[in-house]
Design a protein around this motif. Structure first.
Motif, PDB file in Angstrom:
ATOM      1  N   LYS A 159       9.735  -1.055  12.498  1.00 53.45           N
ATOM      2  CA  LYS A 159      10.478  -2.013  13.212  1.00 53.45           C
ATOM      3  C   LYS A 159       9.412  -3.181  13.176  1.00 53.45           C
ATOM      4  N   LYS A 160       9.000  -3.521  12.286  1.00 56.17           N
ATOM      5  CA  LYS A 160       7.955  -4.667  11.999  1.00 56.17           C
ATOM      6  C   LYS A 160       8.338  -5.584  10.896  1.00 56.17           C
ATOM      7  N   ARG A 161       9.681  -5.977  10.942  1.00 50.21           N
ATOM      8  CA  ARG A 161      10.157  -6.666   9.594  1.00 50.21           C
ATOM      9  C   ARG A 161       9.562  -8.052   9.267  1.00 50.21           C
ATOM     10  N   LYS A 162       9.085  -8.743  10.145  1.00 50.71           N
ATOM     11  CA  LYS A 162       8.317  -9.858   9.789  1.00 50.71           C
ATOM     12  C   LYS A 162       7.055  -9.392   8.997  1.00 50.71           C
ATOM     13  N   GLN A 163       6.415  -8.367   9.606  1.00 50.45           N
ATOM     14  CA  GLN A 163       4.931  -7.742   8.973  1.00 50.45           C
ATOM     15  C   GLN A 163       5.451  -7.403   7.333  1.00 50.45           C
ATOM     16  N   GLY A 164       6.503  -6.629   7.159  1.00 55.66           N
ATOM     17  CA  GLY A 164       6.950  -5.990   6.042  1.00 55.66           C
ATOM     18  C   GLY A 164       7.278  -7.390   5.049  1.00 55.66           C
ATOM     19  N   PHE A 165       7.916  -8.157   5.478  1.00 55.33           N
ATOM     20  CA  PHE A 165       8.235  -9.682   4.856  1.00 55.33           C
ATOM     21  C   PHE A 165       7.040 -10.360   4.277  1.00 55.33           C
ATOM     22  N   LEU A 166       5.916 -10.267   5.301  1.00 57.27           N
ATOM     23  CA  LEU A 166       4.819 -10.960   4.683  1.00 57.27           C
ATOM     24  C   LEU A 166       3.821 -10.211   3.891  1.00 57.27           C
ATOM     25  N   TYR A 167       3.930  -9.026   3.645  1.00 56.83           N
ATOM     26  CA  TYR A 167       3.400  -8.258   2.787  1.00 56.83           C
ATOM     27  C   TYR A 167       4.229  -8.282   1.442  1.00 56.83           C
ATOM     28  N   PHE A 168       5.440  -8.604   1.346  1.00 55.92           N
ATOM     29  CA  PHE A 168       6.336  -8.793   0.476  1.00 55.92           C
ATOM     30  C   PHE A 168       5.966 -10.251  -0.140  1.00 55.92           C
ATOM     31  N   SER A 169       5.783 -11.166   0.638  1.00 59.89           N
ATOM     32  CA  SER A 169       5.347 -12.606   0.288  1.00 59.89           C
ATOM     33  C   SER A 169       4.311 -12.617  -0.622  1.00 59.89           C
ATOM     34  N   VAL A 170       3.110 -11.739  -0.410  1.00 61.81           N
ATOM     35  CA  VAL A 170       2.122 -11.791  -1.066  1.00 61.81           C
ATOM     36  C   VAL A 170       2.348 -11.251  -2.334  1.00 61.81           C
ATOM     37  N   MET A 171       3.023 -10.153  -2.598  1.00 58.79           N
ATOM     38  CA  MET A 171       3.392  -9.616  -3.780  1.00 58.79           C
ATOM     39  C   MET A 171       4.267 -10.562  -4.752  1.00 58.79           C
ATOM     40  N   LEU A 172       5.094 -11.248  -4.210  1.00 58.27           N
ATOM     41  CA  LEU A 172       5.980 -12.181  -4.819  1.00 58.27           C
ATOM     42  C   LEU A 172       5.127 -13.438  -5.143  1.00 58.27           C
ATOM     43  N   PHE A 173       4.221 -14.020  -4.250  1.00 60.92           N
ATOM     44  CA  PHE A 173       3.514 -15.090  -4.916  1.00 60.92           C
ATOM     45  C   PHE A 173       2.488 -14.707  -5.889  1.00 60.92           C
ATOM     46  N   LEU A 174       2.079 -13.521  -6.043  1.00 58.87           N
ATOM     47  CA  LEU A 174       1.459 -13.081  -7.083  1.00 58.87           C
ATOM     48  C   LEU A 174       2.091 -13.074  -8.269  1.00 58.87           C
ATOM     49  N   PHE A 175       3.417 -12.384  -8.236  1.00 59.53           N
ATOM     50  CA  PHE A 175       4.536 -12.412  -9.493  1.00 59.53           C
ATOM     51  C   PHE A 175       4.992 -13.682  -9.976  1.00 59.53           C
ATOM     52  N   ILE A 176       5.163 -14.659  -9.086  1.00 58.01           N
ATOM     53  CA  ILE A 176       5.666 -15.707  -9.470  1.00 58.01           C
ATOM     54  C   ILE A 176       4.322 -16.671 -10.336  1.00 58.01           C
ATOM     55  N   ILE A 177       3.109 -16.654  -9.599  1.00 54.42           N
ATOM     56  CA  ILE A 177       2.078 -17.080 -10.581  1.00 54.42           C
ATOM     57  C   ILE A 177       1.767 -16.565 -12.081  1.00 54.42           C
ATOM     58  N   GLY A 178       2.058 -15.246 -11.857  1.00 56.50           N
ATOM     59  CA  GLY A 178       1.749 -14.734 -13.275  1.00 56.50           C
ATOM     60  C   GLY A 178       3.018 -14.843 -14.193  1.00 56.50           C
ATOM     61  N   THR A 179       4.117 -14.939 -13.856  1.00 58.12           N
ATOM     62  CA  THR A 179       5.637 -15.325 -14.527  1.00 58.12           C
ATOM     63  C   THR A 179       5.250 -16.556 -15.222  1.00 58.12           C
ATOM     64  N   VAL A 180       5.098 -17.587 -14.351  1.00 58.98           N
ATOM     65  CA  VAL A 180       5.013 -19.034 -14.791  1.00 58.98           C
ATOM     66  C   VAL A 180       4.206 -19.144 -15.731  1.00 58.98           C
ATOM     67  N   PHE A 181       2.860 -18.574 -15.665  1.00 60.55           N
ATOM     68  CA  PHE A 181       1.622 -18.641 -16.685  1.00 60.55           C
ATOM     69  C   PHE A 181       2.032 -17.842 -17.924  1.00 60.55           C
ATOM     70  N   MET A 182       2.888 -16.911 -17.796  1.00 59.17           N
ATOM     71  CA  MET A 182       3.021 -16.151 -18.880  1.00 59.17           C
ATOM     72  C   MET A 182       4.328 -17.101 -19.765  1.00 59.17           C
ATOM     73  N   TYR A 183       5.208 -17.445 -19.185  1.00 61.86           N
ATOM     74  CA  TYR A 183       6.200 -18.464 -19.894  1.00 61.86           C
ATOM     75  C   TYR A 183       5.372 -19.657 -20.539  1.00 61.86           C
ATOM     76  N   ALA A 184       4.419 -20.122 -19.674  1.00 66.93           N
ATOM     77  CA  ALA A 184       3.520 -21.243 -20.189  1.00 66.93           C
ATOM     78  C   ALA A 184       2.767 -21.027 -21.523  1.00 66.93           C
ATOM     79  N   THR A 185       2.358 -19.744 -21.559  1.00 65.56           N
ATOM     80  CA  THR A 185       1.580 -19.391 -22.798  1.00 65.56           C
ATOM     81  C   THR A 185       2.430 -19.243 -24.231  1.00 65.56           C
ATOM     82  N   LEU A 186       3.659 -18.913 -24.002  1.00 67.98           N
ATOM     83  CA  LEU A 186       4.788 -18.745 -24.816  1.00 67.98           C
ATOM     84  C   LEU A 186       5.452 -20.170 -25.238  1.00 67.98           C
ATOM     85  N   TYR A 187       5.547 -21.007 -24.070  1.00 65.84           N
ATOM     86  CA  TYR A 187       5.992 -22.461 -24.120  1.00 65.84           C
ATOM     87  C   TYR A 187       5.095 -23.384 -25.148  1.00 65.84           C
TER      88      TYR A 187
END
Length: 545
Positions: free
Chosen positions: A275-303
């Motif tokens: 019953k702490k949805r805000k906390q769950g979303f903030l934990y999710f945001s950390v994972m999402l930010f790491l994912f976005i950084i890695g995915t963008v860099f992955m595409y940059a290496t191929l591009y």
């Protein structure tokens, strides 16, 4: 190209995040302790099934009892799977004449699929229909269910609630989560051209007049649970690059969605159960930010690389980059391109995702790894400001930190230890097919993939030998079970503690704490694995330049 990539990535994140949030709320309501659970459709059927299986949810289990049942069921499936693989040549449903697997290959394969790794040291075409369906497909349901139930027990434990009953959770995860989603998306895969048949191989005449054998089988049912359960093993040797496994851009996108769905949902499940949805979303945001950084860099290496070597031409740089980033972030291990042939800097992203194992991570295990870093962050930050470290009102003391520290050490000890061993012994050196840093990367990737329960590989490595089957098998086994058991033990320790009231306790649902958590993950990961990445893929990049 960049605009197309950003739009494609944004749509993937938006669609998957929405579905994950809905799934998180659904699971959070269904898997709270029985006294908190509302009535729901299917409860009568569930009661009948569990009574037939003599499973009583009201039976209270400690974390130790829960873990014991978890290990017992794992051992049972390991033994049955090993026997079926060893004797597949004389068992039914073998229209193509597959032979028995060698003892060391059967050992590696059954551990691989039981640990949700699905690392394959054999050609996918080497197994009978019976092995594909009753060993691999069964374990691809069982393995993610095991980790998912452990994650649920972990969440209940740190919330101070009853741990649950293992077999009850096991049945309910399959019935309410994996089966419905698999059936729905399995039909879509069939509609988009993925074969589903028990017929033997087709023999056709090519345009040149030659005879060609085309393997068929129950591919759609195999493929859907492979992606949904973060399994990753291929029905064919080339995995998702084969047109029967992945015929089009539509199926490629379904693969990406399924790989992310369950790992993305865990922070939302935590938020719903706590019953702490805000906390769950903030934990999710950390994972999402790491994912976005890695995915963008992955595409940059191929591009930035003028060579298309290693990419899957049907999906282009965007489809290849997204698939590579997602499959290592979600610890699935499926591939639609050959990672061994991608630019060297791509290897840093692929291995980095697996080494951190919190960029969503595998089903259950990724979220538990994130909570390990959450507890480390709480402990360090609270001591810096002179507060008692607490998580959800429970004190973090010496026992909990010892268990967390041991969990943190498992992955680097296994990855770096087995990599060093393979570099100094002759059987390990004989498997290297590239001189210099790329050879180091091949070995490093193999054990990183094994310990992180990912399963993909730098496929140039000659790993179908007793040395690699045995060492990778132990890496998968210990990399899977030790962290899960230690984290559930830690949750069991917190469960037994009384809640404390401390108005000045460190808040863990603020952007400041989220930033600290992100910093701890990056710093700890960099300090642990950066040196070996420098002598592997980064050194290769410098030599090419």
């Amino acid at each position: 190209m960049w605009v197309t990539f950003i739009i494609t990535l944004s749509l993937l994140i938006a669609i998957t995040m929405t579905a994950s949030a809905l799934l998180g709320g659904y699971v959070g309501r269904r898997f709270v302790p029985i006294q908190e659970r509302p009535n729901y459709v299917g409860k009568a059927l569930e009661t009948r099934i569990t009574r037939r299986l003599r499973i009583n949810e009201r039976e209270k289990q400690s974390w130790f009892g829960y873990a014991k049942d978890f290990l017992t069921l794992n051992l049972l499936f390991l033994l049955i799977g090993y026997v079926l693989l060893r004797f597949q040549g004389v068992l039914p449903f073998n229209p193509n004449g597959a032979v028995n697997l060698d003892w060391h290959l059967a050992f590696h394969t059954v551990i691989s699929f039981m640990t949700n790794t699905d690392q394959q040291h054999y050609s996918g075409e080497a197994l009978s229909h019976l092995s594909q369906m009753f060993v691999l497909s069964t374990l691809m349901f069982v393995a993610p269910t095991m980790a998912f139930t452990m994650a649920l027990a972990f969440i209940r434990g740190i919330l101070g609630k009853p741990i649950g009953q293992f077999y009850f959770d096991f049945v309910r995860v399959i019935v309410y989560v994996l089966l419905p989603i698999s059936l729905f998306f399995g039909m879509w895969l069939i509609a988009f051209g993925v074969p589903q048949t028990l017929s033997p191989n087709a023999v056709v005449t090519t345009l040149e007049g030659a005879s060609q054998t085309i393997q068929r089988g129950p591919i759609a049912s195999f493929e859907v649970i492979k992606q949904l359960g973060n399994n990753g093993g291929g029905y064919y040797a080339v995995n998702g690059a084969h047109p029967f496994e992945n015929p089009s851009d539509w199926t490629n996108y379904i693969h990406l969605f399924l790989m992310l769905l369950l790992p993305m949902s865990l922070p939302f499940i935590y938020g719903a159960m706590a019953k702490k949805r805000k906390q769950g979303f903030l934990y999710f945001s950390v994972m999402l930010f790491l994912f976005i950084i890695g995915t963008v860099f992955m595409y940059a290496t191929l591009y930035a690389n003028p060579s298309l070597h290693g990419q899957e031409m049907r999906f282009g740089a965007i489809g290849t980059a997204l698939y590579g980033a997602v499959t290592t972030a979600a610890e699935t291990g499926a591939v639609n391109a050959m990672h061994d042939s991608l630019p060297s800097l791509s290897g840093i992203i692929l291995m980095g995702n697996m080494m951190l194992n919190v960029v969503f991570g595998g089903v259950g295990a990724g979220f538990m790894n994130l909570m390990m870093y959450v507890i480390i962050t709480i402990f360090v930050a609270a001591l810096l400001i002179g507060q008692t470290p607490t998580v959800l009102g429970k004190k973090i003391e010496g026992r909990e930190m010892k268990l967390v520290a041991l969990t943190l050490l498992v992955s680097p000890l296994l990855i770096l230890g087995f990599t060093a061993l393979a570099l100094v012994v002759q059987p390990g050196q004989d498997a290297i097919t590239n001189a210099g840093p790329h050879g180091i990367s091949q070995i490093l990737y193999e054990y990183t993939s094994a310990v992180a329960n990912n399963g993909s590989g730098f496929e140039g490595l000659l790993d179908a030998t007793p040395f690699w089957n045995i060492t990778a098998g132990f890496a998968m086994f210990f990399g899977r079970y030790i962290p899960l058991l230690l984290m559930v033990a830690m949750a069991g320790s917190l469960q037994m503690k009384p809640r404390v009231t401390d108005d000045g306790a460190l808040r863990t649902d603020t952007p400041l704490f989220t930033s600290l958590l992100f910093g701890v993950i990056v710093i700890v990961g960099a300090l642990t694995f950066l040196p070996v990445l420098l002598v592997g893929p980064f050194a290769e990049w410098l030599m090419i330049r």
